[in-house]
Design a protein around this motif. Structure first.
Motif, mmCIF file in Angstrom:
data_model
loop_
_atom_site.group_PDB
_atom_site.id
_atom_site.type_symbol
_atom_site.label_atom_id
_atom_site.label_comp_id
_atom_site.label_asym_id
_atom_site.label_seq_id
_atom_site.Cartn_x
_atom_site.Cartn_y
_atom_site.Cartn_z
ATOM 1 N N ALA A 1 0.732 -1.151 0.034
ATOM 2 C CA ALA A 1 0.019 -0.091 0.031
ATOM 3 C C ALA A 1 0.717 1.208 0.082
ATOM 4 C CB ALA A 1 -0.986 -0.133 1.225
ATOM 5 N N GLY A 2 1.913 1.172 0.771
ATOM 6 C CA GLY A 2 2.939 2.317 0.830
ATOM 7 C C GLY A 2 3.522 2.452 -0.713
ATOM 8 N N LEU A 3 3.706 1.445 -1.184
ATOM 9 C CA LEU A 3 4.661 1.767 -2.415
ATOM 10 C C LEU A 3 3.463 2.121 -3.555
ATOM 11 C CD1 LEU A 3 6.861 1.113 -4.289
ATOM 12 C CD2 LEU A 3 5.867 -1.229 -4.858
ATOM 13 N N VAL A 4 2.344 1.740 -3.356
ATOM 14 C CA VAL A 4 1.250 2.544 -4.350
ATOM 15 C C VAL A 4 1.076 4.062 -4.171
ATOM 16 C CG1 VAL A 4 -1.023 2.592 -5.029
ATOM 17 C CG2 VAL A 4 -0.017 0.208 -4.742
ATOM 18 N N LEU A 5 1.003 4.372 -2.715
ATOM 19 C CA LEU A 5 1.054 5.678 -2.316
ATOM 20 C C LEU A 5 1.952 6.473 -2.811
ATOM 21 C CD1 LEU A 5 -0.669 5.409 1.062
ATOM 22 C CD2 LEU A 5 -1.891 6.345 -0.670
ATOM 23 N N PHE A 6 3.551 6.223 -2.344
ATOM 24 C CA PHE A 6 4.597 6.802 -3.032
ATOM 25 C C PHE A 6 4.508 7.199 -4.379
ATOM 26 C CE2 PHE A 6 7.081 5.098 0.796
ATOM 27 C CZ PHE A 6 7.308 6.346 1.168
ATOM 28 N N ASN A 7 3.939 6.148 -5.427
ATOM 29 C CA ASN A 7 4.202 6.187 -6.649
ATOM 30 C C ASN A 7 3.082 7.096 -7.363
ATOM 31 O OD1 ASN A 7 6.246 4.480 -8.285
ATOM 32 N ND2 ASN A 7 5.514 3.217 -6.790
ATOM 33 N N GLU B 1 6.990 21.561 -3.690
ATOM 34 C CA GLU B 1 5.974 22.374 -4.877
ATOM 35 C C GLU B 1 4.687 21.788 -4.987
ATOM 36 O OE1 GLU B 1 9.136 21.742 -5.191
ATOM 37 O OE2 GLU B 1 10.279 23.375 -5.956
ATOM 38 N N TRP B 2 4.839 20.555 -5.055
ATOM 39 C CA TRP B 2 3.508 19.622 -5.234
ATOM 40 C C TRP B 2 2.247 20.414 -4.553
ATOM 41 C CZ3 TRP B 2 5.313 13.969 -4.069
ATOM 42 C CH2 TRP B 2 6.163 13.335 -5.017
ATOM 43 N N PRO B 3 1.310 20.495 -5.346
ATOM 44 C CA PRO B 3 0.074 20.801 -4.374
ATOM 45 C C PRO B 3 -0.175 20.024 -3.235
ATOM 46 C CG PRO B 3 -0.562 20.505 -6.765
ATOM 47 C CD PRO B 3 1.008 19.822 -6.758
ATOM 48 N N TRP B 4 -0.765 20.831 -2.263
ATOM 49 C CA TRP B 4 -0.917 20.202 -0.675
ATOM 50 C C TRP B 4 -1.305 18.556 -0.823
ATOM 51 C CZ3 TRP B 4 -5.238 19.264 1.583
ATOM 52 C CH2 TRP B 4 -6.488 19.993 0.848
ATOM 53 N N TRP B 5 -2.602 18.582 -1.527
ATOM 54 C CA TRP B 5 -3.340 17.303 -1.214
ATOM 55 C C TRP B 5 -2.346 16.288 -1.842
ATOM 56 C CZ3 TRP B 5 -4.226 14.772 -5.956
ATOM 57 C CH2 TRP B 5 -4.091 15.561 -7.042
ATOM 58 N N ILE B 6 -1.658 16.458 -2.949
ATOM 59 C CA ILE B 6 -0.692 15.371 -3.278
ATOM 60 C C ILE B 6 0.544 15.152 -2.093
ATOM 61 C CG2 ILE B 6 0.962 14.902 -5.080
ATOM 62 C CD1 ILE B 6 -0.392 16.488 -7.076
ATOM 63 N N ARG B 7 1.050 16.292 -1.512
ATOM 64 C CA ARG B 7 1.805 15.895 -0.201
ATOM 65 C C ARG B 7 1.062 15.278 0.846
ATOM 66 N NH1 ARG B 7 3.788 21.134 1.329
ATOM 67 N NH2 ARG B 7 2.445 22.339 -0.287
ATOM 68 N N ILE C 1 -0.692 12.808 0.177
ATOM 69 C CA ILE C 1 -0.693 11.278 -0.094
ATOM 70 C C ILE C 1 0.508 10.525 0.387
ATOM 71 C CG2 ILE C 1 -0.823 9.863 -2.090
ATOM 72 C CD1 ILE C 1 -2.473 11.611 -3.548
ATOM 73 N N PHE C 2 1.741 11.715 -0.019
ATOM 74 C CA PHE C 2 3.166 11.184 0.510
ATOM 75 C C PHE C 2 3.204 11.268 1.666
ATOM 76 C CE2 PHE C 2 7.589 11.936 1.428
ATOM 77 C CZ PHE C 2 8.045 11.314 0.385
ATOM 78 N N LEU C 3 2.654 12.126 2.739
ATOM 79 C CA LEU C 3 2.634 11.836 4.143
ATOM 80 C C LEU C 3 1.790 10.564 4.424
ATOM 81 C CD1 LEU C 3 2.789 13.064 6.802
ATOM 82 C CD2 LEU C 3 0.789 14.280 6.665
ATOM 83 N N ALA C 4 0.575 10.131 3.839
ATOM 84 C CA ALA C 4 0.067 8.894 4.197
ATOM 85 C C ALA C 4 1.158 7.840 3.928
ATOM 86 C CB ALA C 4 -1.254 8.862 3.365
ATOM 87 N N ALA C 5 2.083 7.924 2.664
ATOM 88 C CA ALA C 5 2.781 6.781 2.694
ATOM 89 C C ALA C 5 3.712 6.794 3.624
ATOM 90 C CB ALA C 5 3.526 7.103 1.307
#
Lengths: 331, 471
Positions: free
Chosen positions: B106-112, B135-141, B143-147
């Motif tokens: 799941a983490g791998l999917v989220l990172f990608n 620089e990524w829009p905050w909601w994409i960051r 996703i990264f935080l969730a990963a």
């Protein structure tokens, strides 16, 4: 879980405290810094232009921070905390592949120049490595009424069509024009700002009197210095060959004012700038910035003399004292 | 402290083993794809300095590619590669199976997903400000935080199942780095204290911590595991490693403001950052001397083992690059180097020299042991030398050119002169970058061999090492 808690939990707690101390708390405090005197919020169009600036990553090559260092004086007075009150997201930048733009609205007030430069920077600055932003323009057969096509140099223009800015380009140029540092209350703003003697590198301060002494007043001028000053301040519009760009920036080659033995007008134009200049029967809509605040008497004299002795011109040279006299005259 | 090393995974089921190996392989493969993409973009950008019209149009304009290159390198390639290695090291050094393979996937999917969405958003001009590395829009960051949260949870769960009492030092770094980065990500996203100059302070904090409290701890964690494995001897001083861990934690978060020297940020904030930049010599010299003393007397092995060579370069870059960072923080040197290409050279010496070489060393050392498949010696040699020489040319040209650029400004030359003077150095940077990129294509081939290739016969020394490591 015995050792996991102190190692992982402890270090994370320590880090959370440090993150608050070095990130969040300074953020809270500095977010409250009020706007400095004369610092105004942007208009709707300028804000839109700022978004174009951000979206296309302009600040990866252009800073918007003038440091209290000698080498930054060319970009304006040192930036102050109050300058950034309306600047979110911040655009201080980390690289100066291109020049600082903090005060570009003052340093290059001509929107015509900005449009040509944006369309293809090499049309006005041959050595530039900035990308062309020609995709912010439309190429049309004929400009709509009330729209002035960009007066591109021949090499960059098509004979059959004209180039007009899109709304995004207009907004961007409006934003660039808005980048004007409000002067500081004290007059020391122009001469370097925050006094920091140990920060000031000796090189530039030392070189000025040294090179001035090479040129005995009234007899000659420092040609190398004049050429360098012309490149730094004038050639973006008037071009290195002095011929300007037809329809956009007047030629200095063979120009009547430059070749007039009476230098008053020539000096005045450099000191005070010019709007809607009528040169050789043509009216030039683009504004020339005043240099009284940024250049010393000797520097203005060097530039004037360089222009008067280059490209076949032969105007009578001037000296710094004449510039001082012109500067003292009421505007 | 060495018990972890002998406590191996003999009691683990074949199924758990397979699960760990496929997680490790999958992270490595997607990371490699991101490496090729991100450095391909970097190469295109390098060409633009010599030929500004190369790659025209909005989608290929420099200002959009710049954050795509940095973010894809950081959060696509390096993060995914380090987390994959981190899972393997955490499980193996704890003698435990993964807490949850499902969470790892799941983490791998989220990172990608984050890296892909971020790349597309930036190219379309959707950007949360030109704020370096966020620089990524905050909601994409988010996703990264969730990963990151998933990864931290999974790593902690794995280490909690360890067979011995002690937690091996690698896991301190790997778990610590992941949790700290969760905090960094939250600090960067919350908007309430990020107006005007306040945001500048947060940017200083963020851009430095995102690099040094995420990539560095994970890379160090990988080295602390890989180096003793490759040499079959314990780390020189475990205590020194612990000391470096805590000093790094205390000093590093304070130095971010040195990115904004001479800016309107409070002068004292900048001064504190400079003081602690000097203090950083303690963990840097402590850590790198610990590694070098572990390698002492084994240079002949190094010549025969490319994984060791990669690690050695990473250690030397850690020593040189981080010491350079301390020097750069001094005001007298910032006056010349700040805002020039010297800083770009520095960031590549550190990010590439330390982090990426450590990742490669870790992958070449551990992936063949995991999969039982080897990369060819020639492939590793080509990768190593092209990457090393390329990086050397890259860093040297920008360091020299950046110094000249800074001196041009100090001497008051017209600005355009600094652009003209950089031209030759930009060309050399492109040459270095080309070699680096070519080495990455070879790395891609090597990864393919290690994951899907035939079980190639390796050189005697390396197969010996592999046996030792498995035994």
């Amino acid at each position: 879980m015995n050792k996991l808690v102190p190692i992982v939990g402890g270090s994370t707690l320590v880090y959370a405290c440090l993150a608050c101390m070095m990130g969040v708390l300074p953020g809270i405090e500095l977010s409250k810094v009020p706007a400095g005197p004369g610092v105004e919020p942007l208009t709707a169009l300028q804000s839109e232009g700022r978004e174009v600036y951000v979206a296309n990553g302009c600040s990866y090559c252009h800073t918007q921070q003038v440091r209290p260092l000698n080498q930054d004086k060319v970009f304006g007075r040192p930036s102050a905390a109050g300058d950034f009150a309306y600047q979110t997201p911040e655009l201080l930048g980390s690289e100066r592949t291109g020049p600082d733009l903090t005060n570009i609205g003052v340093r290059q007030p001509s929107s015509v120049w900005q449009y040509i430069h944006l369309y293809n920077p090499r049309a006005v600055v041959p050595e530039s490595i900035m990308p062309s932003f020609n995709w912010l323009f439309d190429v049309v057969d004929q400009a709509a009424s009330g729209v002035t096509p960009i007066p591109l140099p021949k090499a960059y223009a098509s004979a059959r069509s004209v180039v007009v800015p899109t709304h995004k380009a207009e907004a961007l140029i409006a934003y660039l024009a808005s980048l004007r540092q409000p002067p500081w209350a004290g007059t020391e703003a122009v001469s370097g700002g925050r006094p920091m003697p140990d920060m000031v590198s000796p090189t530039t301060t030392a070189s000025a009197p040294a090179s001035a002494s090479l040129a005995p007043p009234g007899i000659g001028y420092d040609a190398a210095k004049g050429a360098a000053l012309f490149t730094a301040n004038c050639s973006a519009c008037h071009q290195a060959n002095g011929e300007g760009l037809p329809g956009a920036f007047p030629s200095l080659k063979g120009d009547a004012v430059v070749n007039d033995d009476e230098a008053t007008k020539h000096i005045q134009v450099v000191l005070r700038g010019l709007h809607d200049a009528k040169v050789g029967g043509l009216v030039y809509g683009s504004a020339m910035p005043p240099f009284a605040a940024t250049l010393s008497d000797a520097e203005v004299a060097d530039i004037v003399d360089y222009e008067r002795s280059s490209w076949g011109n032969h105007g009578k040279p001037v000296i710094a004292a004449q510039v001082a006299a012109e500067r003292a005259k009421a505007q | 402290m060495q018990t972890e090393f002998t406590a191996e995974h003999s009691h683990l089921s074949e199924r758990d083993n397979r699960a760990l190996i496929s997680v490790f392989s999958a992270y490595t493969v997607t990371a490699t794809l991101w490496l090729l993409f991100a450095t391909g973009v970097g190469l295109l950008m390098a060409f633009k300095f010599g030929a500004p019209e190369f790659g025209p149009g909005a989608w290929l304009t420099f200002g959009r590619l710049r954050p795509i290159h940095t973010n894809a390198t950081f959060y696509g390639f390096a993060s995914i590669a380090l987390v994959g290695l981190g899972y393997y090291v955490a499980a193996r050094s704890s003698g435990a199976k993964l807490y949850s393979a499902t969470l790892a996937w799941a983490g791998l999917v989220l990172f990608n997903l984050a890296a892909l969405a971020g790349t597309i958003a930036l190219d379309l001009g959707y950007i949360d400000g030109d704020l370096e590395y966020r620089e990524w829009p905050w909601w994409i960051r988010l996703i990264f935080l969730a990963a990151l949260v998933v990864t931290a949870w999974n790593l902690i769960g794995t280490v909690a199942r360890r067979s011995s009492d002690d937690i091996y030092l690698s896991n301190w770094y790997i778990i610590g780095g992941t949790l700290w980065t969760c905090i960094i990500a939250v600090v960067a996203i919350v908007p309430w204290y990020q107006y005007g100059l306040g945001q500048v302070a947060v940017s200083g904090f963020y851009m430095h911590n995102a690099v040094g409290m995420w990539f560095t701890p994970l890379a160090l964690g990988i080295i602390y595991y890989t180096l003793p494995k490759l040499l079959n001897r314990p780390i020189y001083s475990y205590a020194l490693g612990v000391f470096a861990f805590w000093t790094n934690l205390l000093f590093y978060p304070i130095i971010g403001a040195h990115h904004f020297e001479f800016s309107p940020l409070p002068w004292w904030l900048q001064t504190i950052a400079i003081v602690f930049s000097v203090a950083m010599l303690v963990p840097v010299w402590g850590g790198s001397s610990n590694f070098l003393l572990t390698m002492r007397g084994r240079t002949s092995d190094m010549v025969h083992s490319y994984p060791l060579m990669f690690i050695f370069v990473a250690v030397m870059s850690y020593l040189i690059g981080s010491t350079q960072g301390t020097l750069e923080a001094f005001r007298s040197l910032q006056e010349v180097w700040h805002l020039t290409n010297f800083t770009v050279g520095h960031s590549h010496l550190t990010m590439y020299g330390i982090i990426v070489f450590a990742i490669w060393g870790g992958i070449y050392a551990l992936l063949p042991v995991a999969t039982g498949k080897q990369a060819s010696k020639l492939g590793m040699a080509l990768h190593f030398w092209m990457a090393l020489v390329g990086c050397f040319i890259y860093v040297t040209s920008l360091s020299v050119g950046g110094t000249i650029q800074g001196l041009d400004w100090v001497h008051g030359l017209p600005f355009i002169q600094s652009v003209v003077d950089m031209q030759g150095y930009y060309v050399w940077r492109g040459v270095g970058g080309l070699l680096m990129f070519l080495s990455h294509t070879v790395f891609g081939w090597n990864v393919w061999r290690m994951c899907y290739g035939p079980g190639a016969v390796a050189s005697p020394l390396e197969s010996l090492r592999a046996e030792e490591a498995v035994a």
